[in-house]
Design a protein around this motif. Structure first.
Motif, short mmCIF file in Angstrom:
data_model
loop_
_atom_site.label_atom_id
_atom_site.label_comp_id
_atom_site.label_asym_id
_atom_site.label_seq_id
_atom_site.Cartn_x
_atom_site.Cartn_y
_atom_site.Cartn_z
N ASN A 1 0.82 -1.21 0.00
CA ASN A 1 0.00 0.00 0.00
C ASN A 1 0.85 1.27 0.00
OD1 ASN A 1 -2.37 -1.48 0.04
ND2 ASN A 1 -2.54 -1.45 2.26
N TYR B 1 0.04 0.84 -4.48
CA TYR B 1 -1.34 1.31 -4.61
C TYR B 1 -2.07 1.20 -3.29
CZ TYR B 1 -6.27 1.40 -5.96
OH TYR B 1 -7.60 1.70 -6.05
N ASN B 2 -2.90 2.18 -3.00
CA ASN B 2 -3.84 2.07 -1.89
C ASN B 2 -5.12 2.83 -2.26
OD1 ASN B 2 -3.68 4.92 -0.87
ND2 ASN B 2 -1.56 4.32 -0.42
N THR C 1 -6.76 5.12 -0.84
CA THR C 1 -6.83 6.55 -0.54
C THR C 1 -6.08 7.38 -1.57
OG1 THR C 1 -6.93 6.05 1.82
CG2 THR C 1 -6.37 8.31 1.19
N GLN C 2 -4.88 6.97 -1.90
CA GLN C 2 -4.02 7.75 -2.79
C GLN C 2 -3.94 7.21 -4.21
OE1 GLN C 2 -0.57 7.36 -0.09
NE2 GLN C 2 -0.52 9.59 -0.07
N LYS D 1 -0.43 6.92 -6.47
CA LYS D 1 0.56 7.91 -6.08
C LYS D 1 1.76 7.28 -5.37
CE LYS D 1 1.08 12.37 -3.78
NZ LYS D 1 0.41 13.45 -3.00
N PRO D 2 1.58 6.27 -4.51
CA PRO D 2 2.76 5.63 -3.91
C PRO D 2 3.71 5.03 -4.95
CG PRO D 2 0.80 5.04 -2.68
CD PRO D 2 0.33 5.76 -3.90
N GLU E 1 6.20 7.50 -6.02
CA GLU E 1 7.30 7.62 -5.05
C GLU E 1 8.29 6.48 -5.22
OE1 GLU E 1 9.60 9.18 -1.97
OE2 GLU E 1 8.01 10.05 -3.22
N GLY F 1 2.34 17.43 -7.72
CA GLY F 1 1.76 16.63 -6.65
C GLY F 1 2.58 15.41 -6.27
N SER F 2 3.75 15.26 -6.85
CA SER F 2 4.61 14.12 -6.51
C SER F 2 6.07 14.56 -6.62
CB SER F 2 4.37 12.93 -7.45
OG SER F 2 4.92 13.17 -8.73
N ASN G 1 5.43 3.44 5.50
CA ASN G 1 4.01 3.12 5.70
C ASN G 1 3.84 1.82 6.48
OD1 ASN G 1 1.07 3.61 4.93
ND2 ASN G 1 1.39 1.55 4.11
#
Length: 401
Positions: free
Chosen positions: A83, A87-88, A90-91, A94-95, A98, A229-230, A348
């Motif tokens: 996550n 992938y999760n 909520t985001q 986006k992870p 990163e 945003g990243s 995380n």
């Protein structure tokens, strides 16, 4: 009578044989090594979990509770790792951006180590090459004020040049004096570490009015554009282009062929007319340039400033990445993504499950252990027994013919 294939003479050097066995063995062993390392890491997480320890007290009375908690502890940490890195809900993805950011310098530095491996050289000096590359790149970035496009191009060029000089010096000393590259690269690492510490305390590199050893921020024209945003920047594209270039070099170019020939058997390559000394220098210079690209990605992409710890543990992680990738360009690329995911998702995992972040380092170390010992992985999965059985059947088949 059937013709026998010609026998290629071996170099007779145990070190070269070991290097080829570790870096050019079957990719399946690497995959299996990662799986075993993840399983052992899950067991360590479960064993140290408090709830698992509580249920162990009444294991015989209620074994289902113990095994349920054991499975929960072993899996939820890896779910949190996923996550935080892929992938999760909520985001979204986006992870994963990163993960790509963290992977960029790992891929570049891993390519530097892999190129040296293919040439039969142990490049333990990626750490120093990253530092020197980042020093030159950062200085061009904050001391020179140039137009957009040209500025970033010069930052990249000087970063690669710094790493190439630092790696090329090792190749030159090895070629001319016969000094071992492992000793040379380790010593060059120390020189680079103390050199950047010295430079960060000089007026040329320290930010005005700052007491901490940190450089001025690089000009906006010297920084890789990033996705809004990243933290993912165009340095990742540079890493992909370098992978493509190295892959082409090994398959299509004369230089790549000479690297592989010298790495396989330097004596035979010398007999065939290849200048081994020149190839050694070029290989180490190219390896240093690729490691220098990792320094560029750090100062012009992720950090945007130069500090004494700009290289972190990238140089040593790069060795692991190259080993896992079997010293191939695309293997190194995907190995860099894997280790980038580990590092990106570790935070995380710790926040969500309370699992110590150090467990990621343990898993990475186990991966290195299993990659460096292919017979151990083969023994775990019974691959050696299958080979023995097939070898016993071969003479029978040959006799039947």
């Amino acid at each position: 009578m059937s013709e026998k294939a010609p026998v290629v003479p071996d170099s007779g050097k145990p070190g070269n044989d070991l290097l080829r066995q570790i870096t050019q063995g079957p990719g399946l062993v690497s995959v299996l090594g990662v799986i075993v390392a993840l399983v052992i890491g899950g067991l360590l997480i479960a064993v140290t979990d408090e709830k698992v320890g509580e249920t162990a007290g009444y294991l015989l009375a209620k074994p289902s509770a113990f095994f349920s908690e054991f499975w929960r502890a072993a899996t939820e940490s890896y779910v949190a790792l996923f996550n935080g890195s892929i992938y999760n809900s909520t985001q979204g993805f986006k992870p994963f951006l990163e993960t790509l950011t963290v992977s960029t310098p790992l891929i570049c530095a891993g390519l530097g180590v892999a190129v040296a491996f293919r040439a039969g050289l142990f490049n333990i000096g990626a750490q120093g090459q990253i530092i020197i590359g980042s020093v030159l790149a950062a200085y061009i970035g904050f001391a020179w004020h140039l137009p957009i496009g040209l500025h970033l191009l010069l930052v990249i060029v000087f970063g690669l040049l710094g790493g190439a000089i630092w790696g090329g010096l090792v190749g030159l000393l090895k070629a001319k004096t016969g000094a071992h590259e492992v000793i040379l690269t380790i010593m060059f690492n120390y020189v680079a570490v103390y050199l950047i510490d010295f430079l960060m305390n000089t007026q040329a590199f320290r930010r005005p009015g700052e007491t901490n050893p940190i450089s001025p921020i690089l000009d906006s024209s010297a920084i890789f554009p990033a996705i809004p945003g990243s933290r993912l920047h165009l340095g990742f594209v540079m890493a992909v282009l370098l992978v493509l270039a190295v892959a082409w070099m090994f398959k299509r170019s004369t230089v790549g062929f000479e690297f592989r020939a010298v790495g396989h058997n330097p004596e035979a390559a010398q007999t065939a007319g290849i200048n081994v000394a020149r190839t050694t220098i070029i290989a180490m210079a190219l390896a240093g340039a690729l490691a220098g690209a990792a320094g560029v990605a750090q100062v012009a992409g992720t950090e945007k400033v130069l500090t004494g710890g700009i290289a972190g543990s990238l140089g040593f992680d790069a060795i692991t990445v190259a080993l896992l990738g079997r010293s191939t360009p695309w293997g190194t690329f995907f190995a860099g993504l894997l280790f980038g995911a580990f590092q990106a998702g570790a935070v995380n995992m710790q926040i969500t499950t309370g699992t110590p972040i150090d467990i990621v380092s343990v898993v990475q170390s186990l991966i290195v252990l299993f990659i460096a010992a292919p017979p151990l992985v083969k023994a775990i999965f019974g691959m050696n027994r299958k080979k023995k059985r097939s070898s016993k059947l071969e003479p029978t088949k040959a006799g039947a013919k």
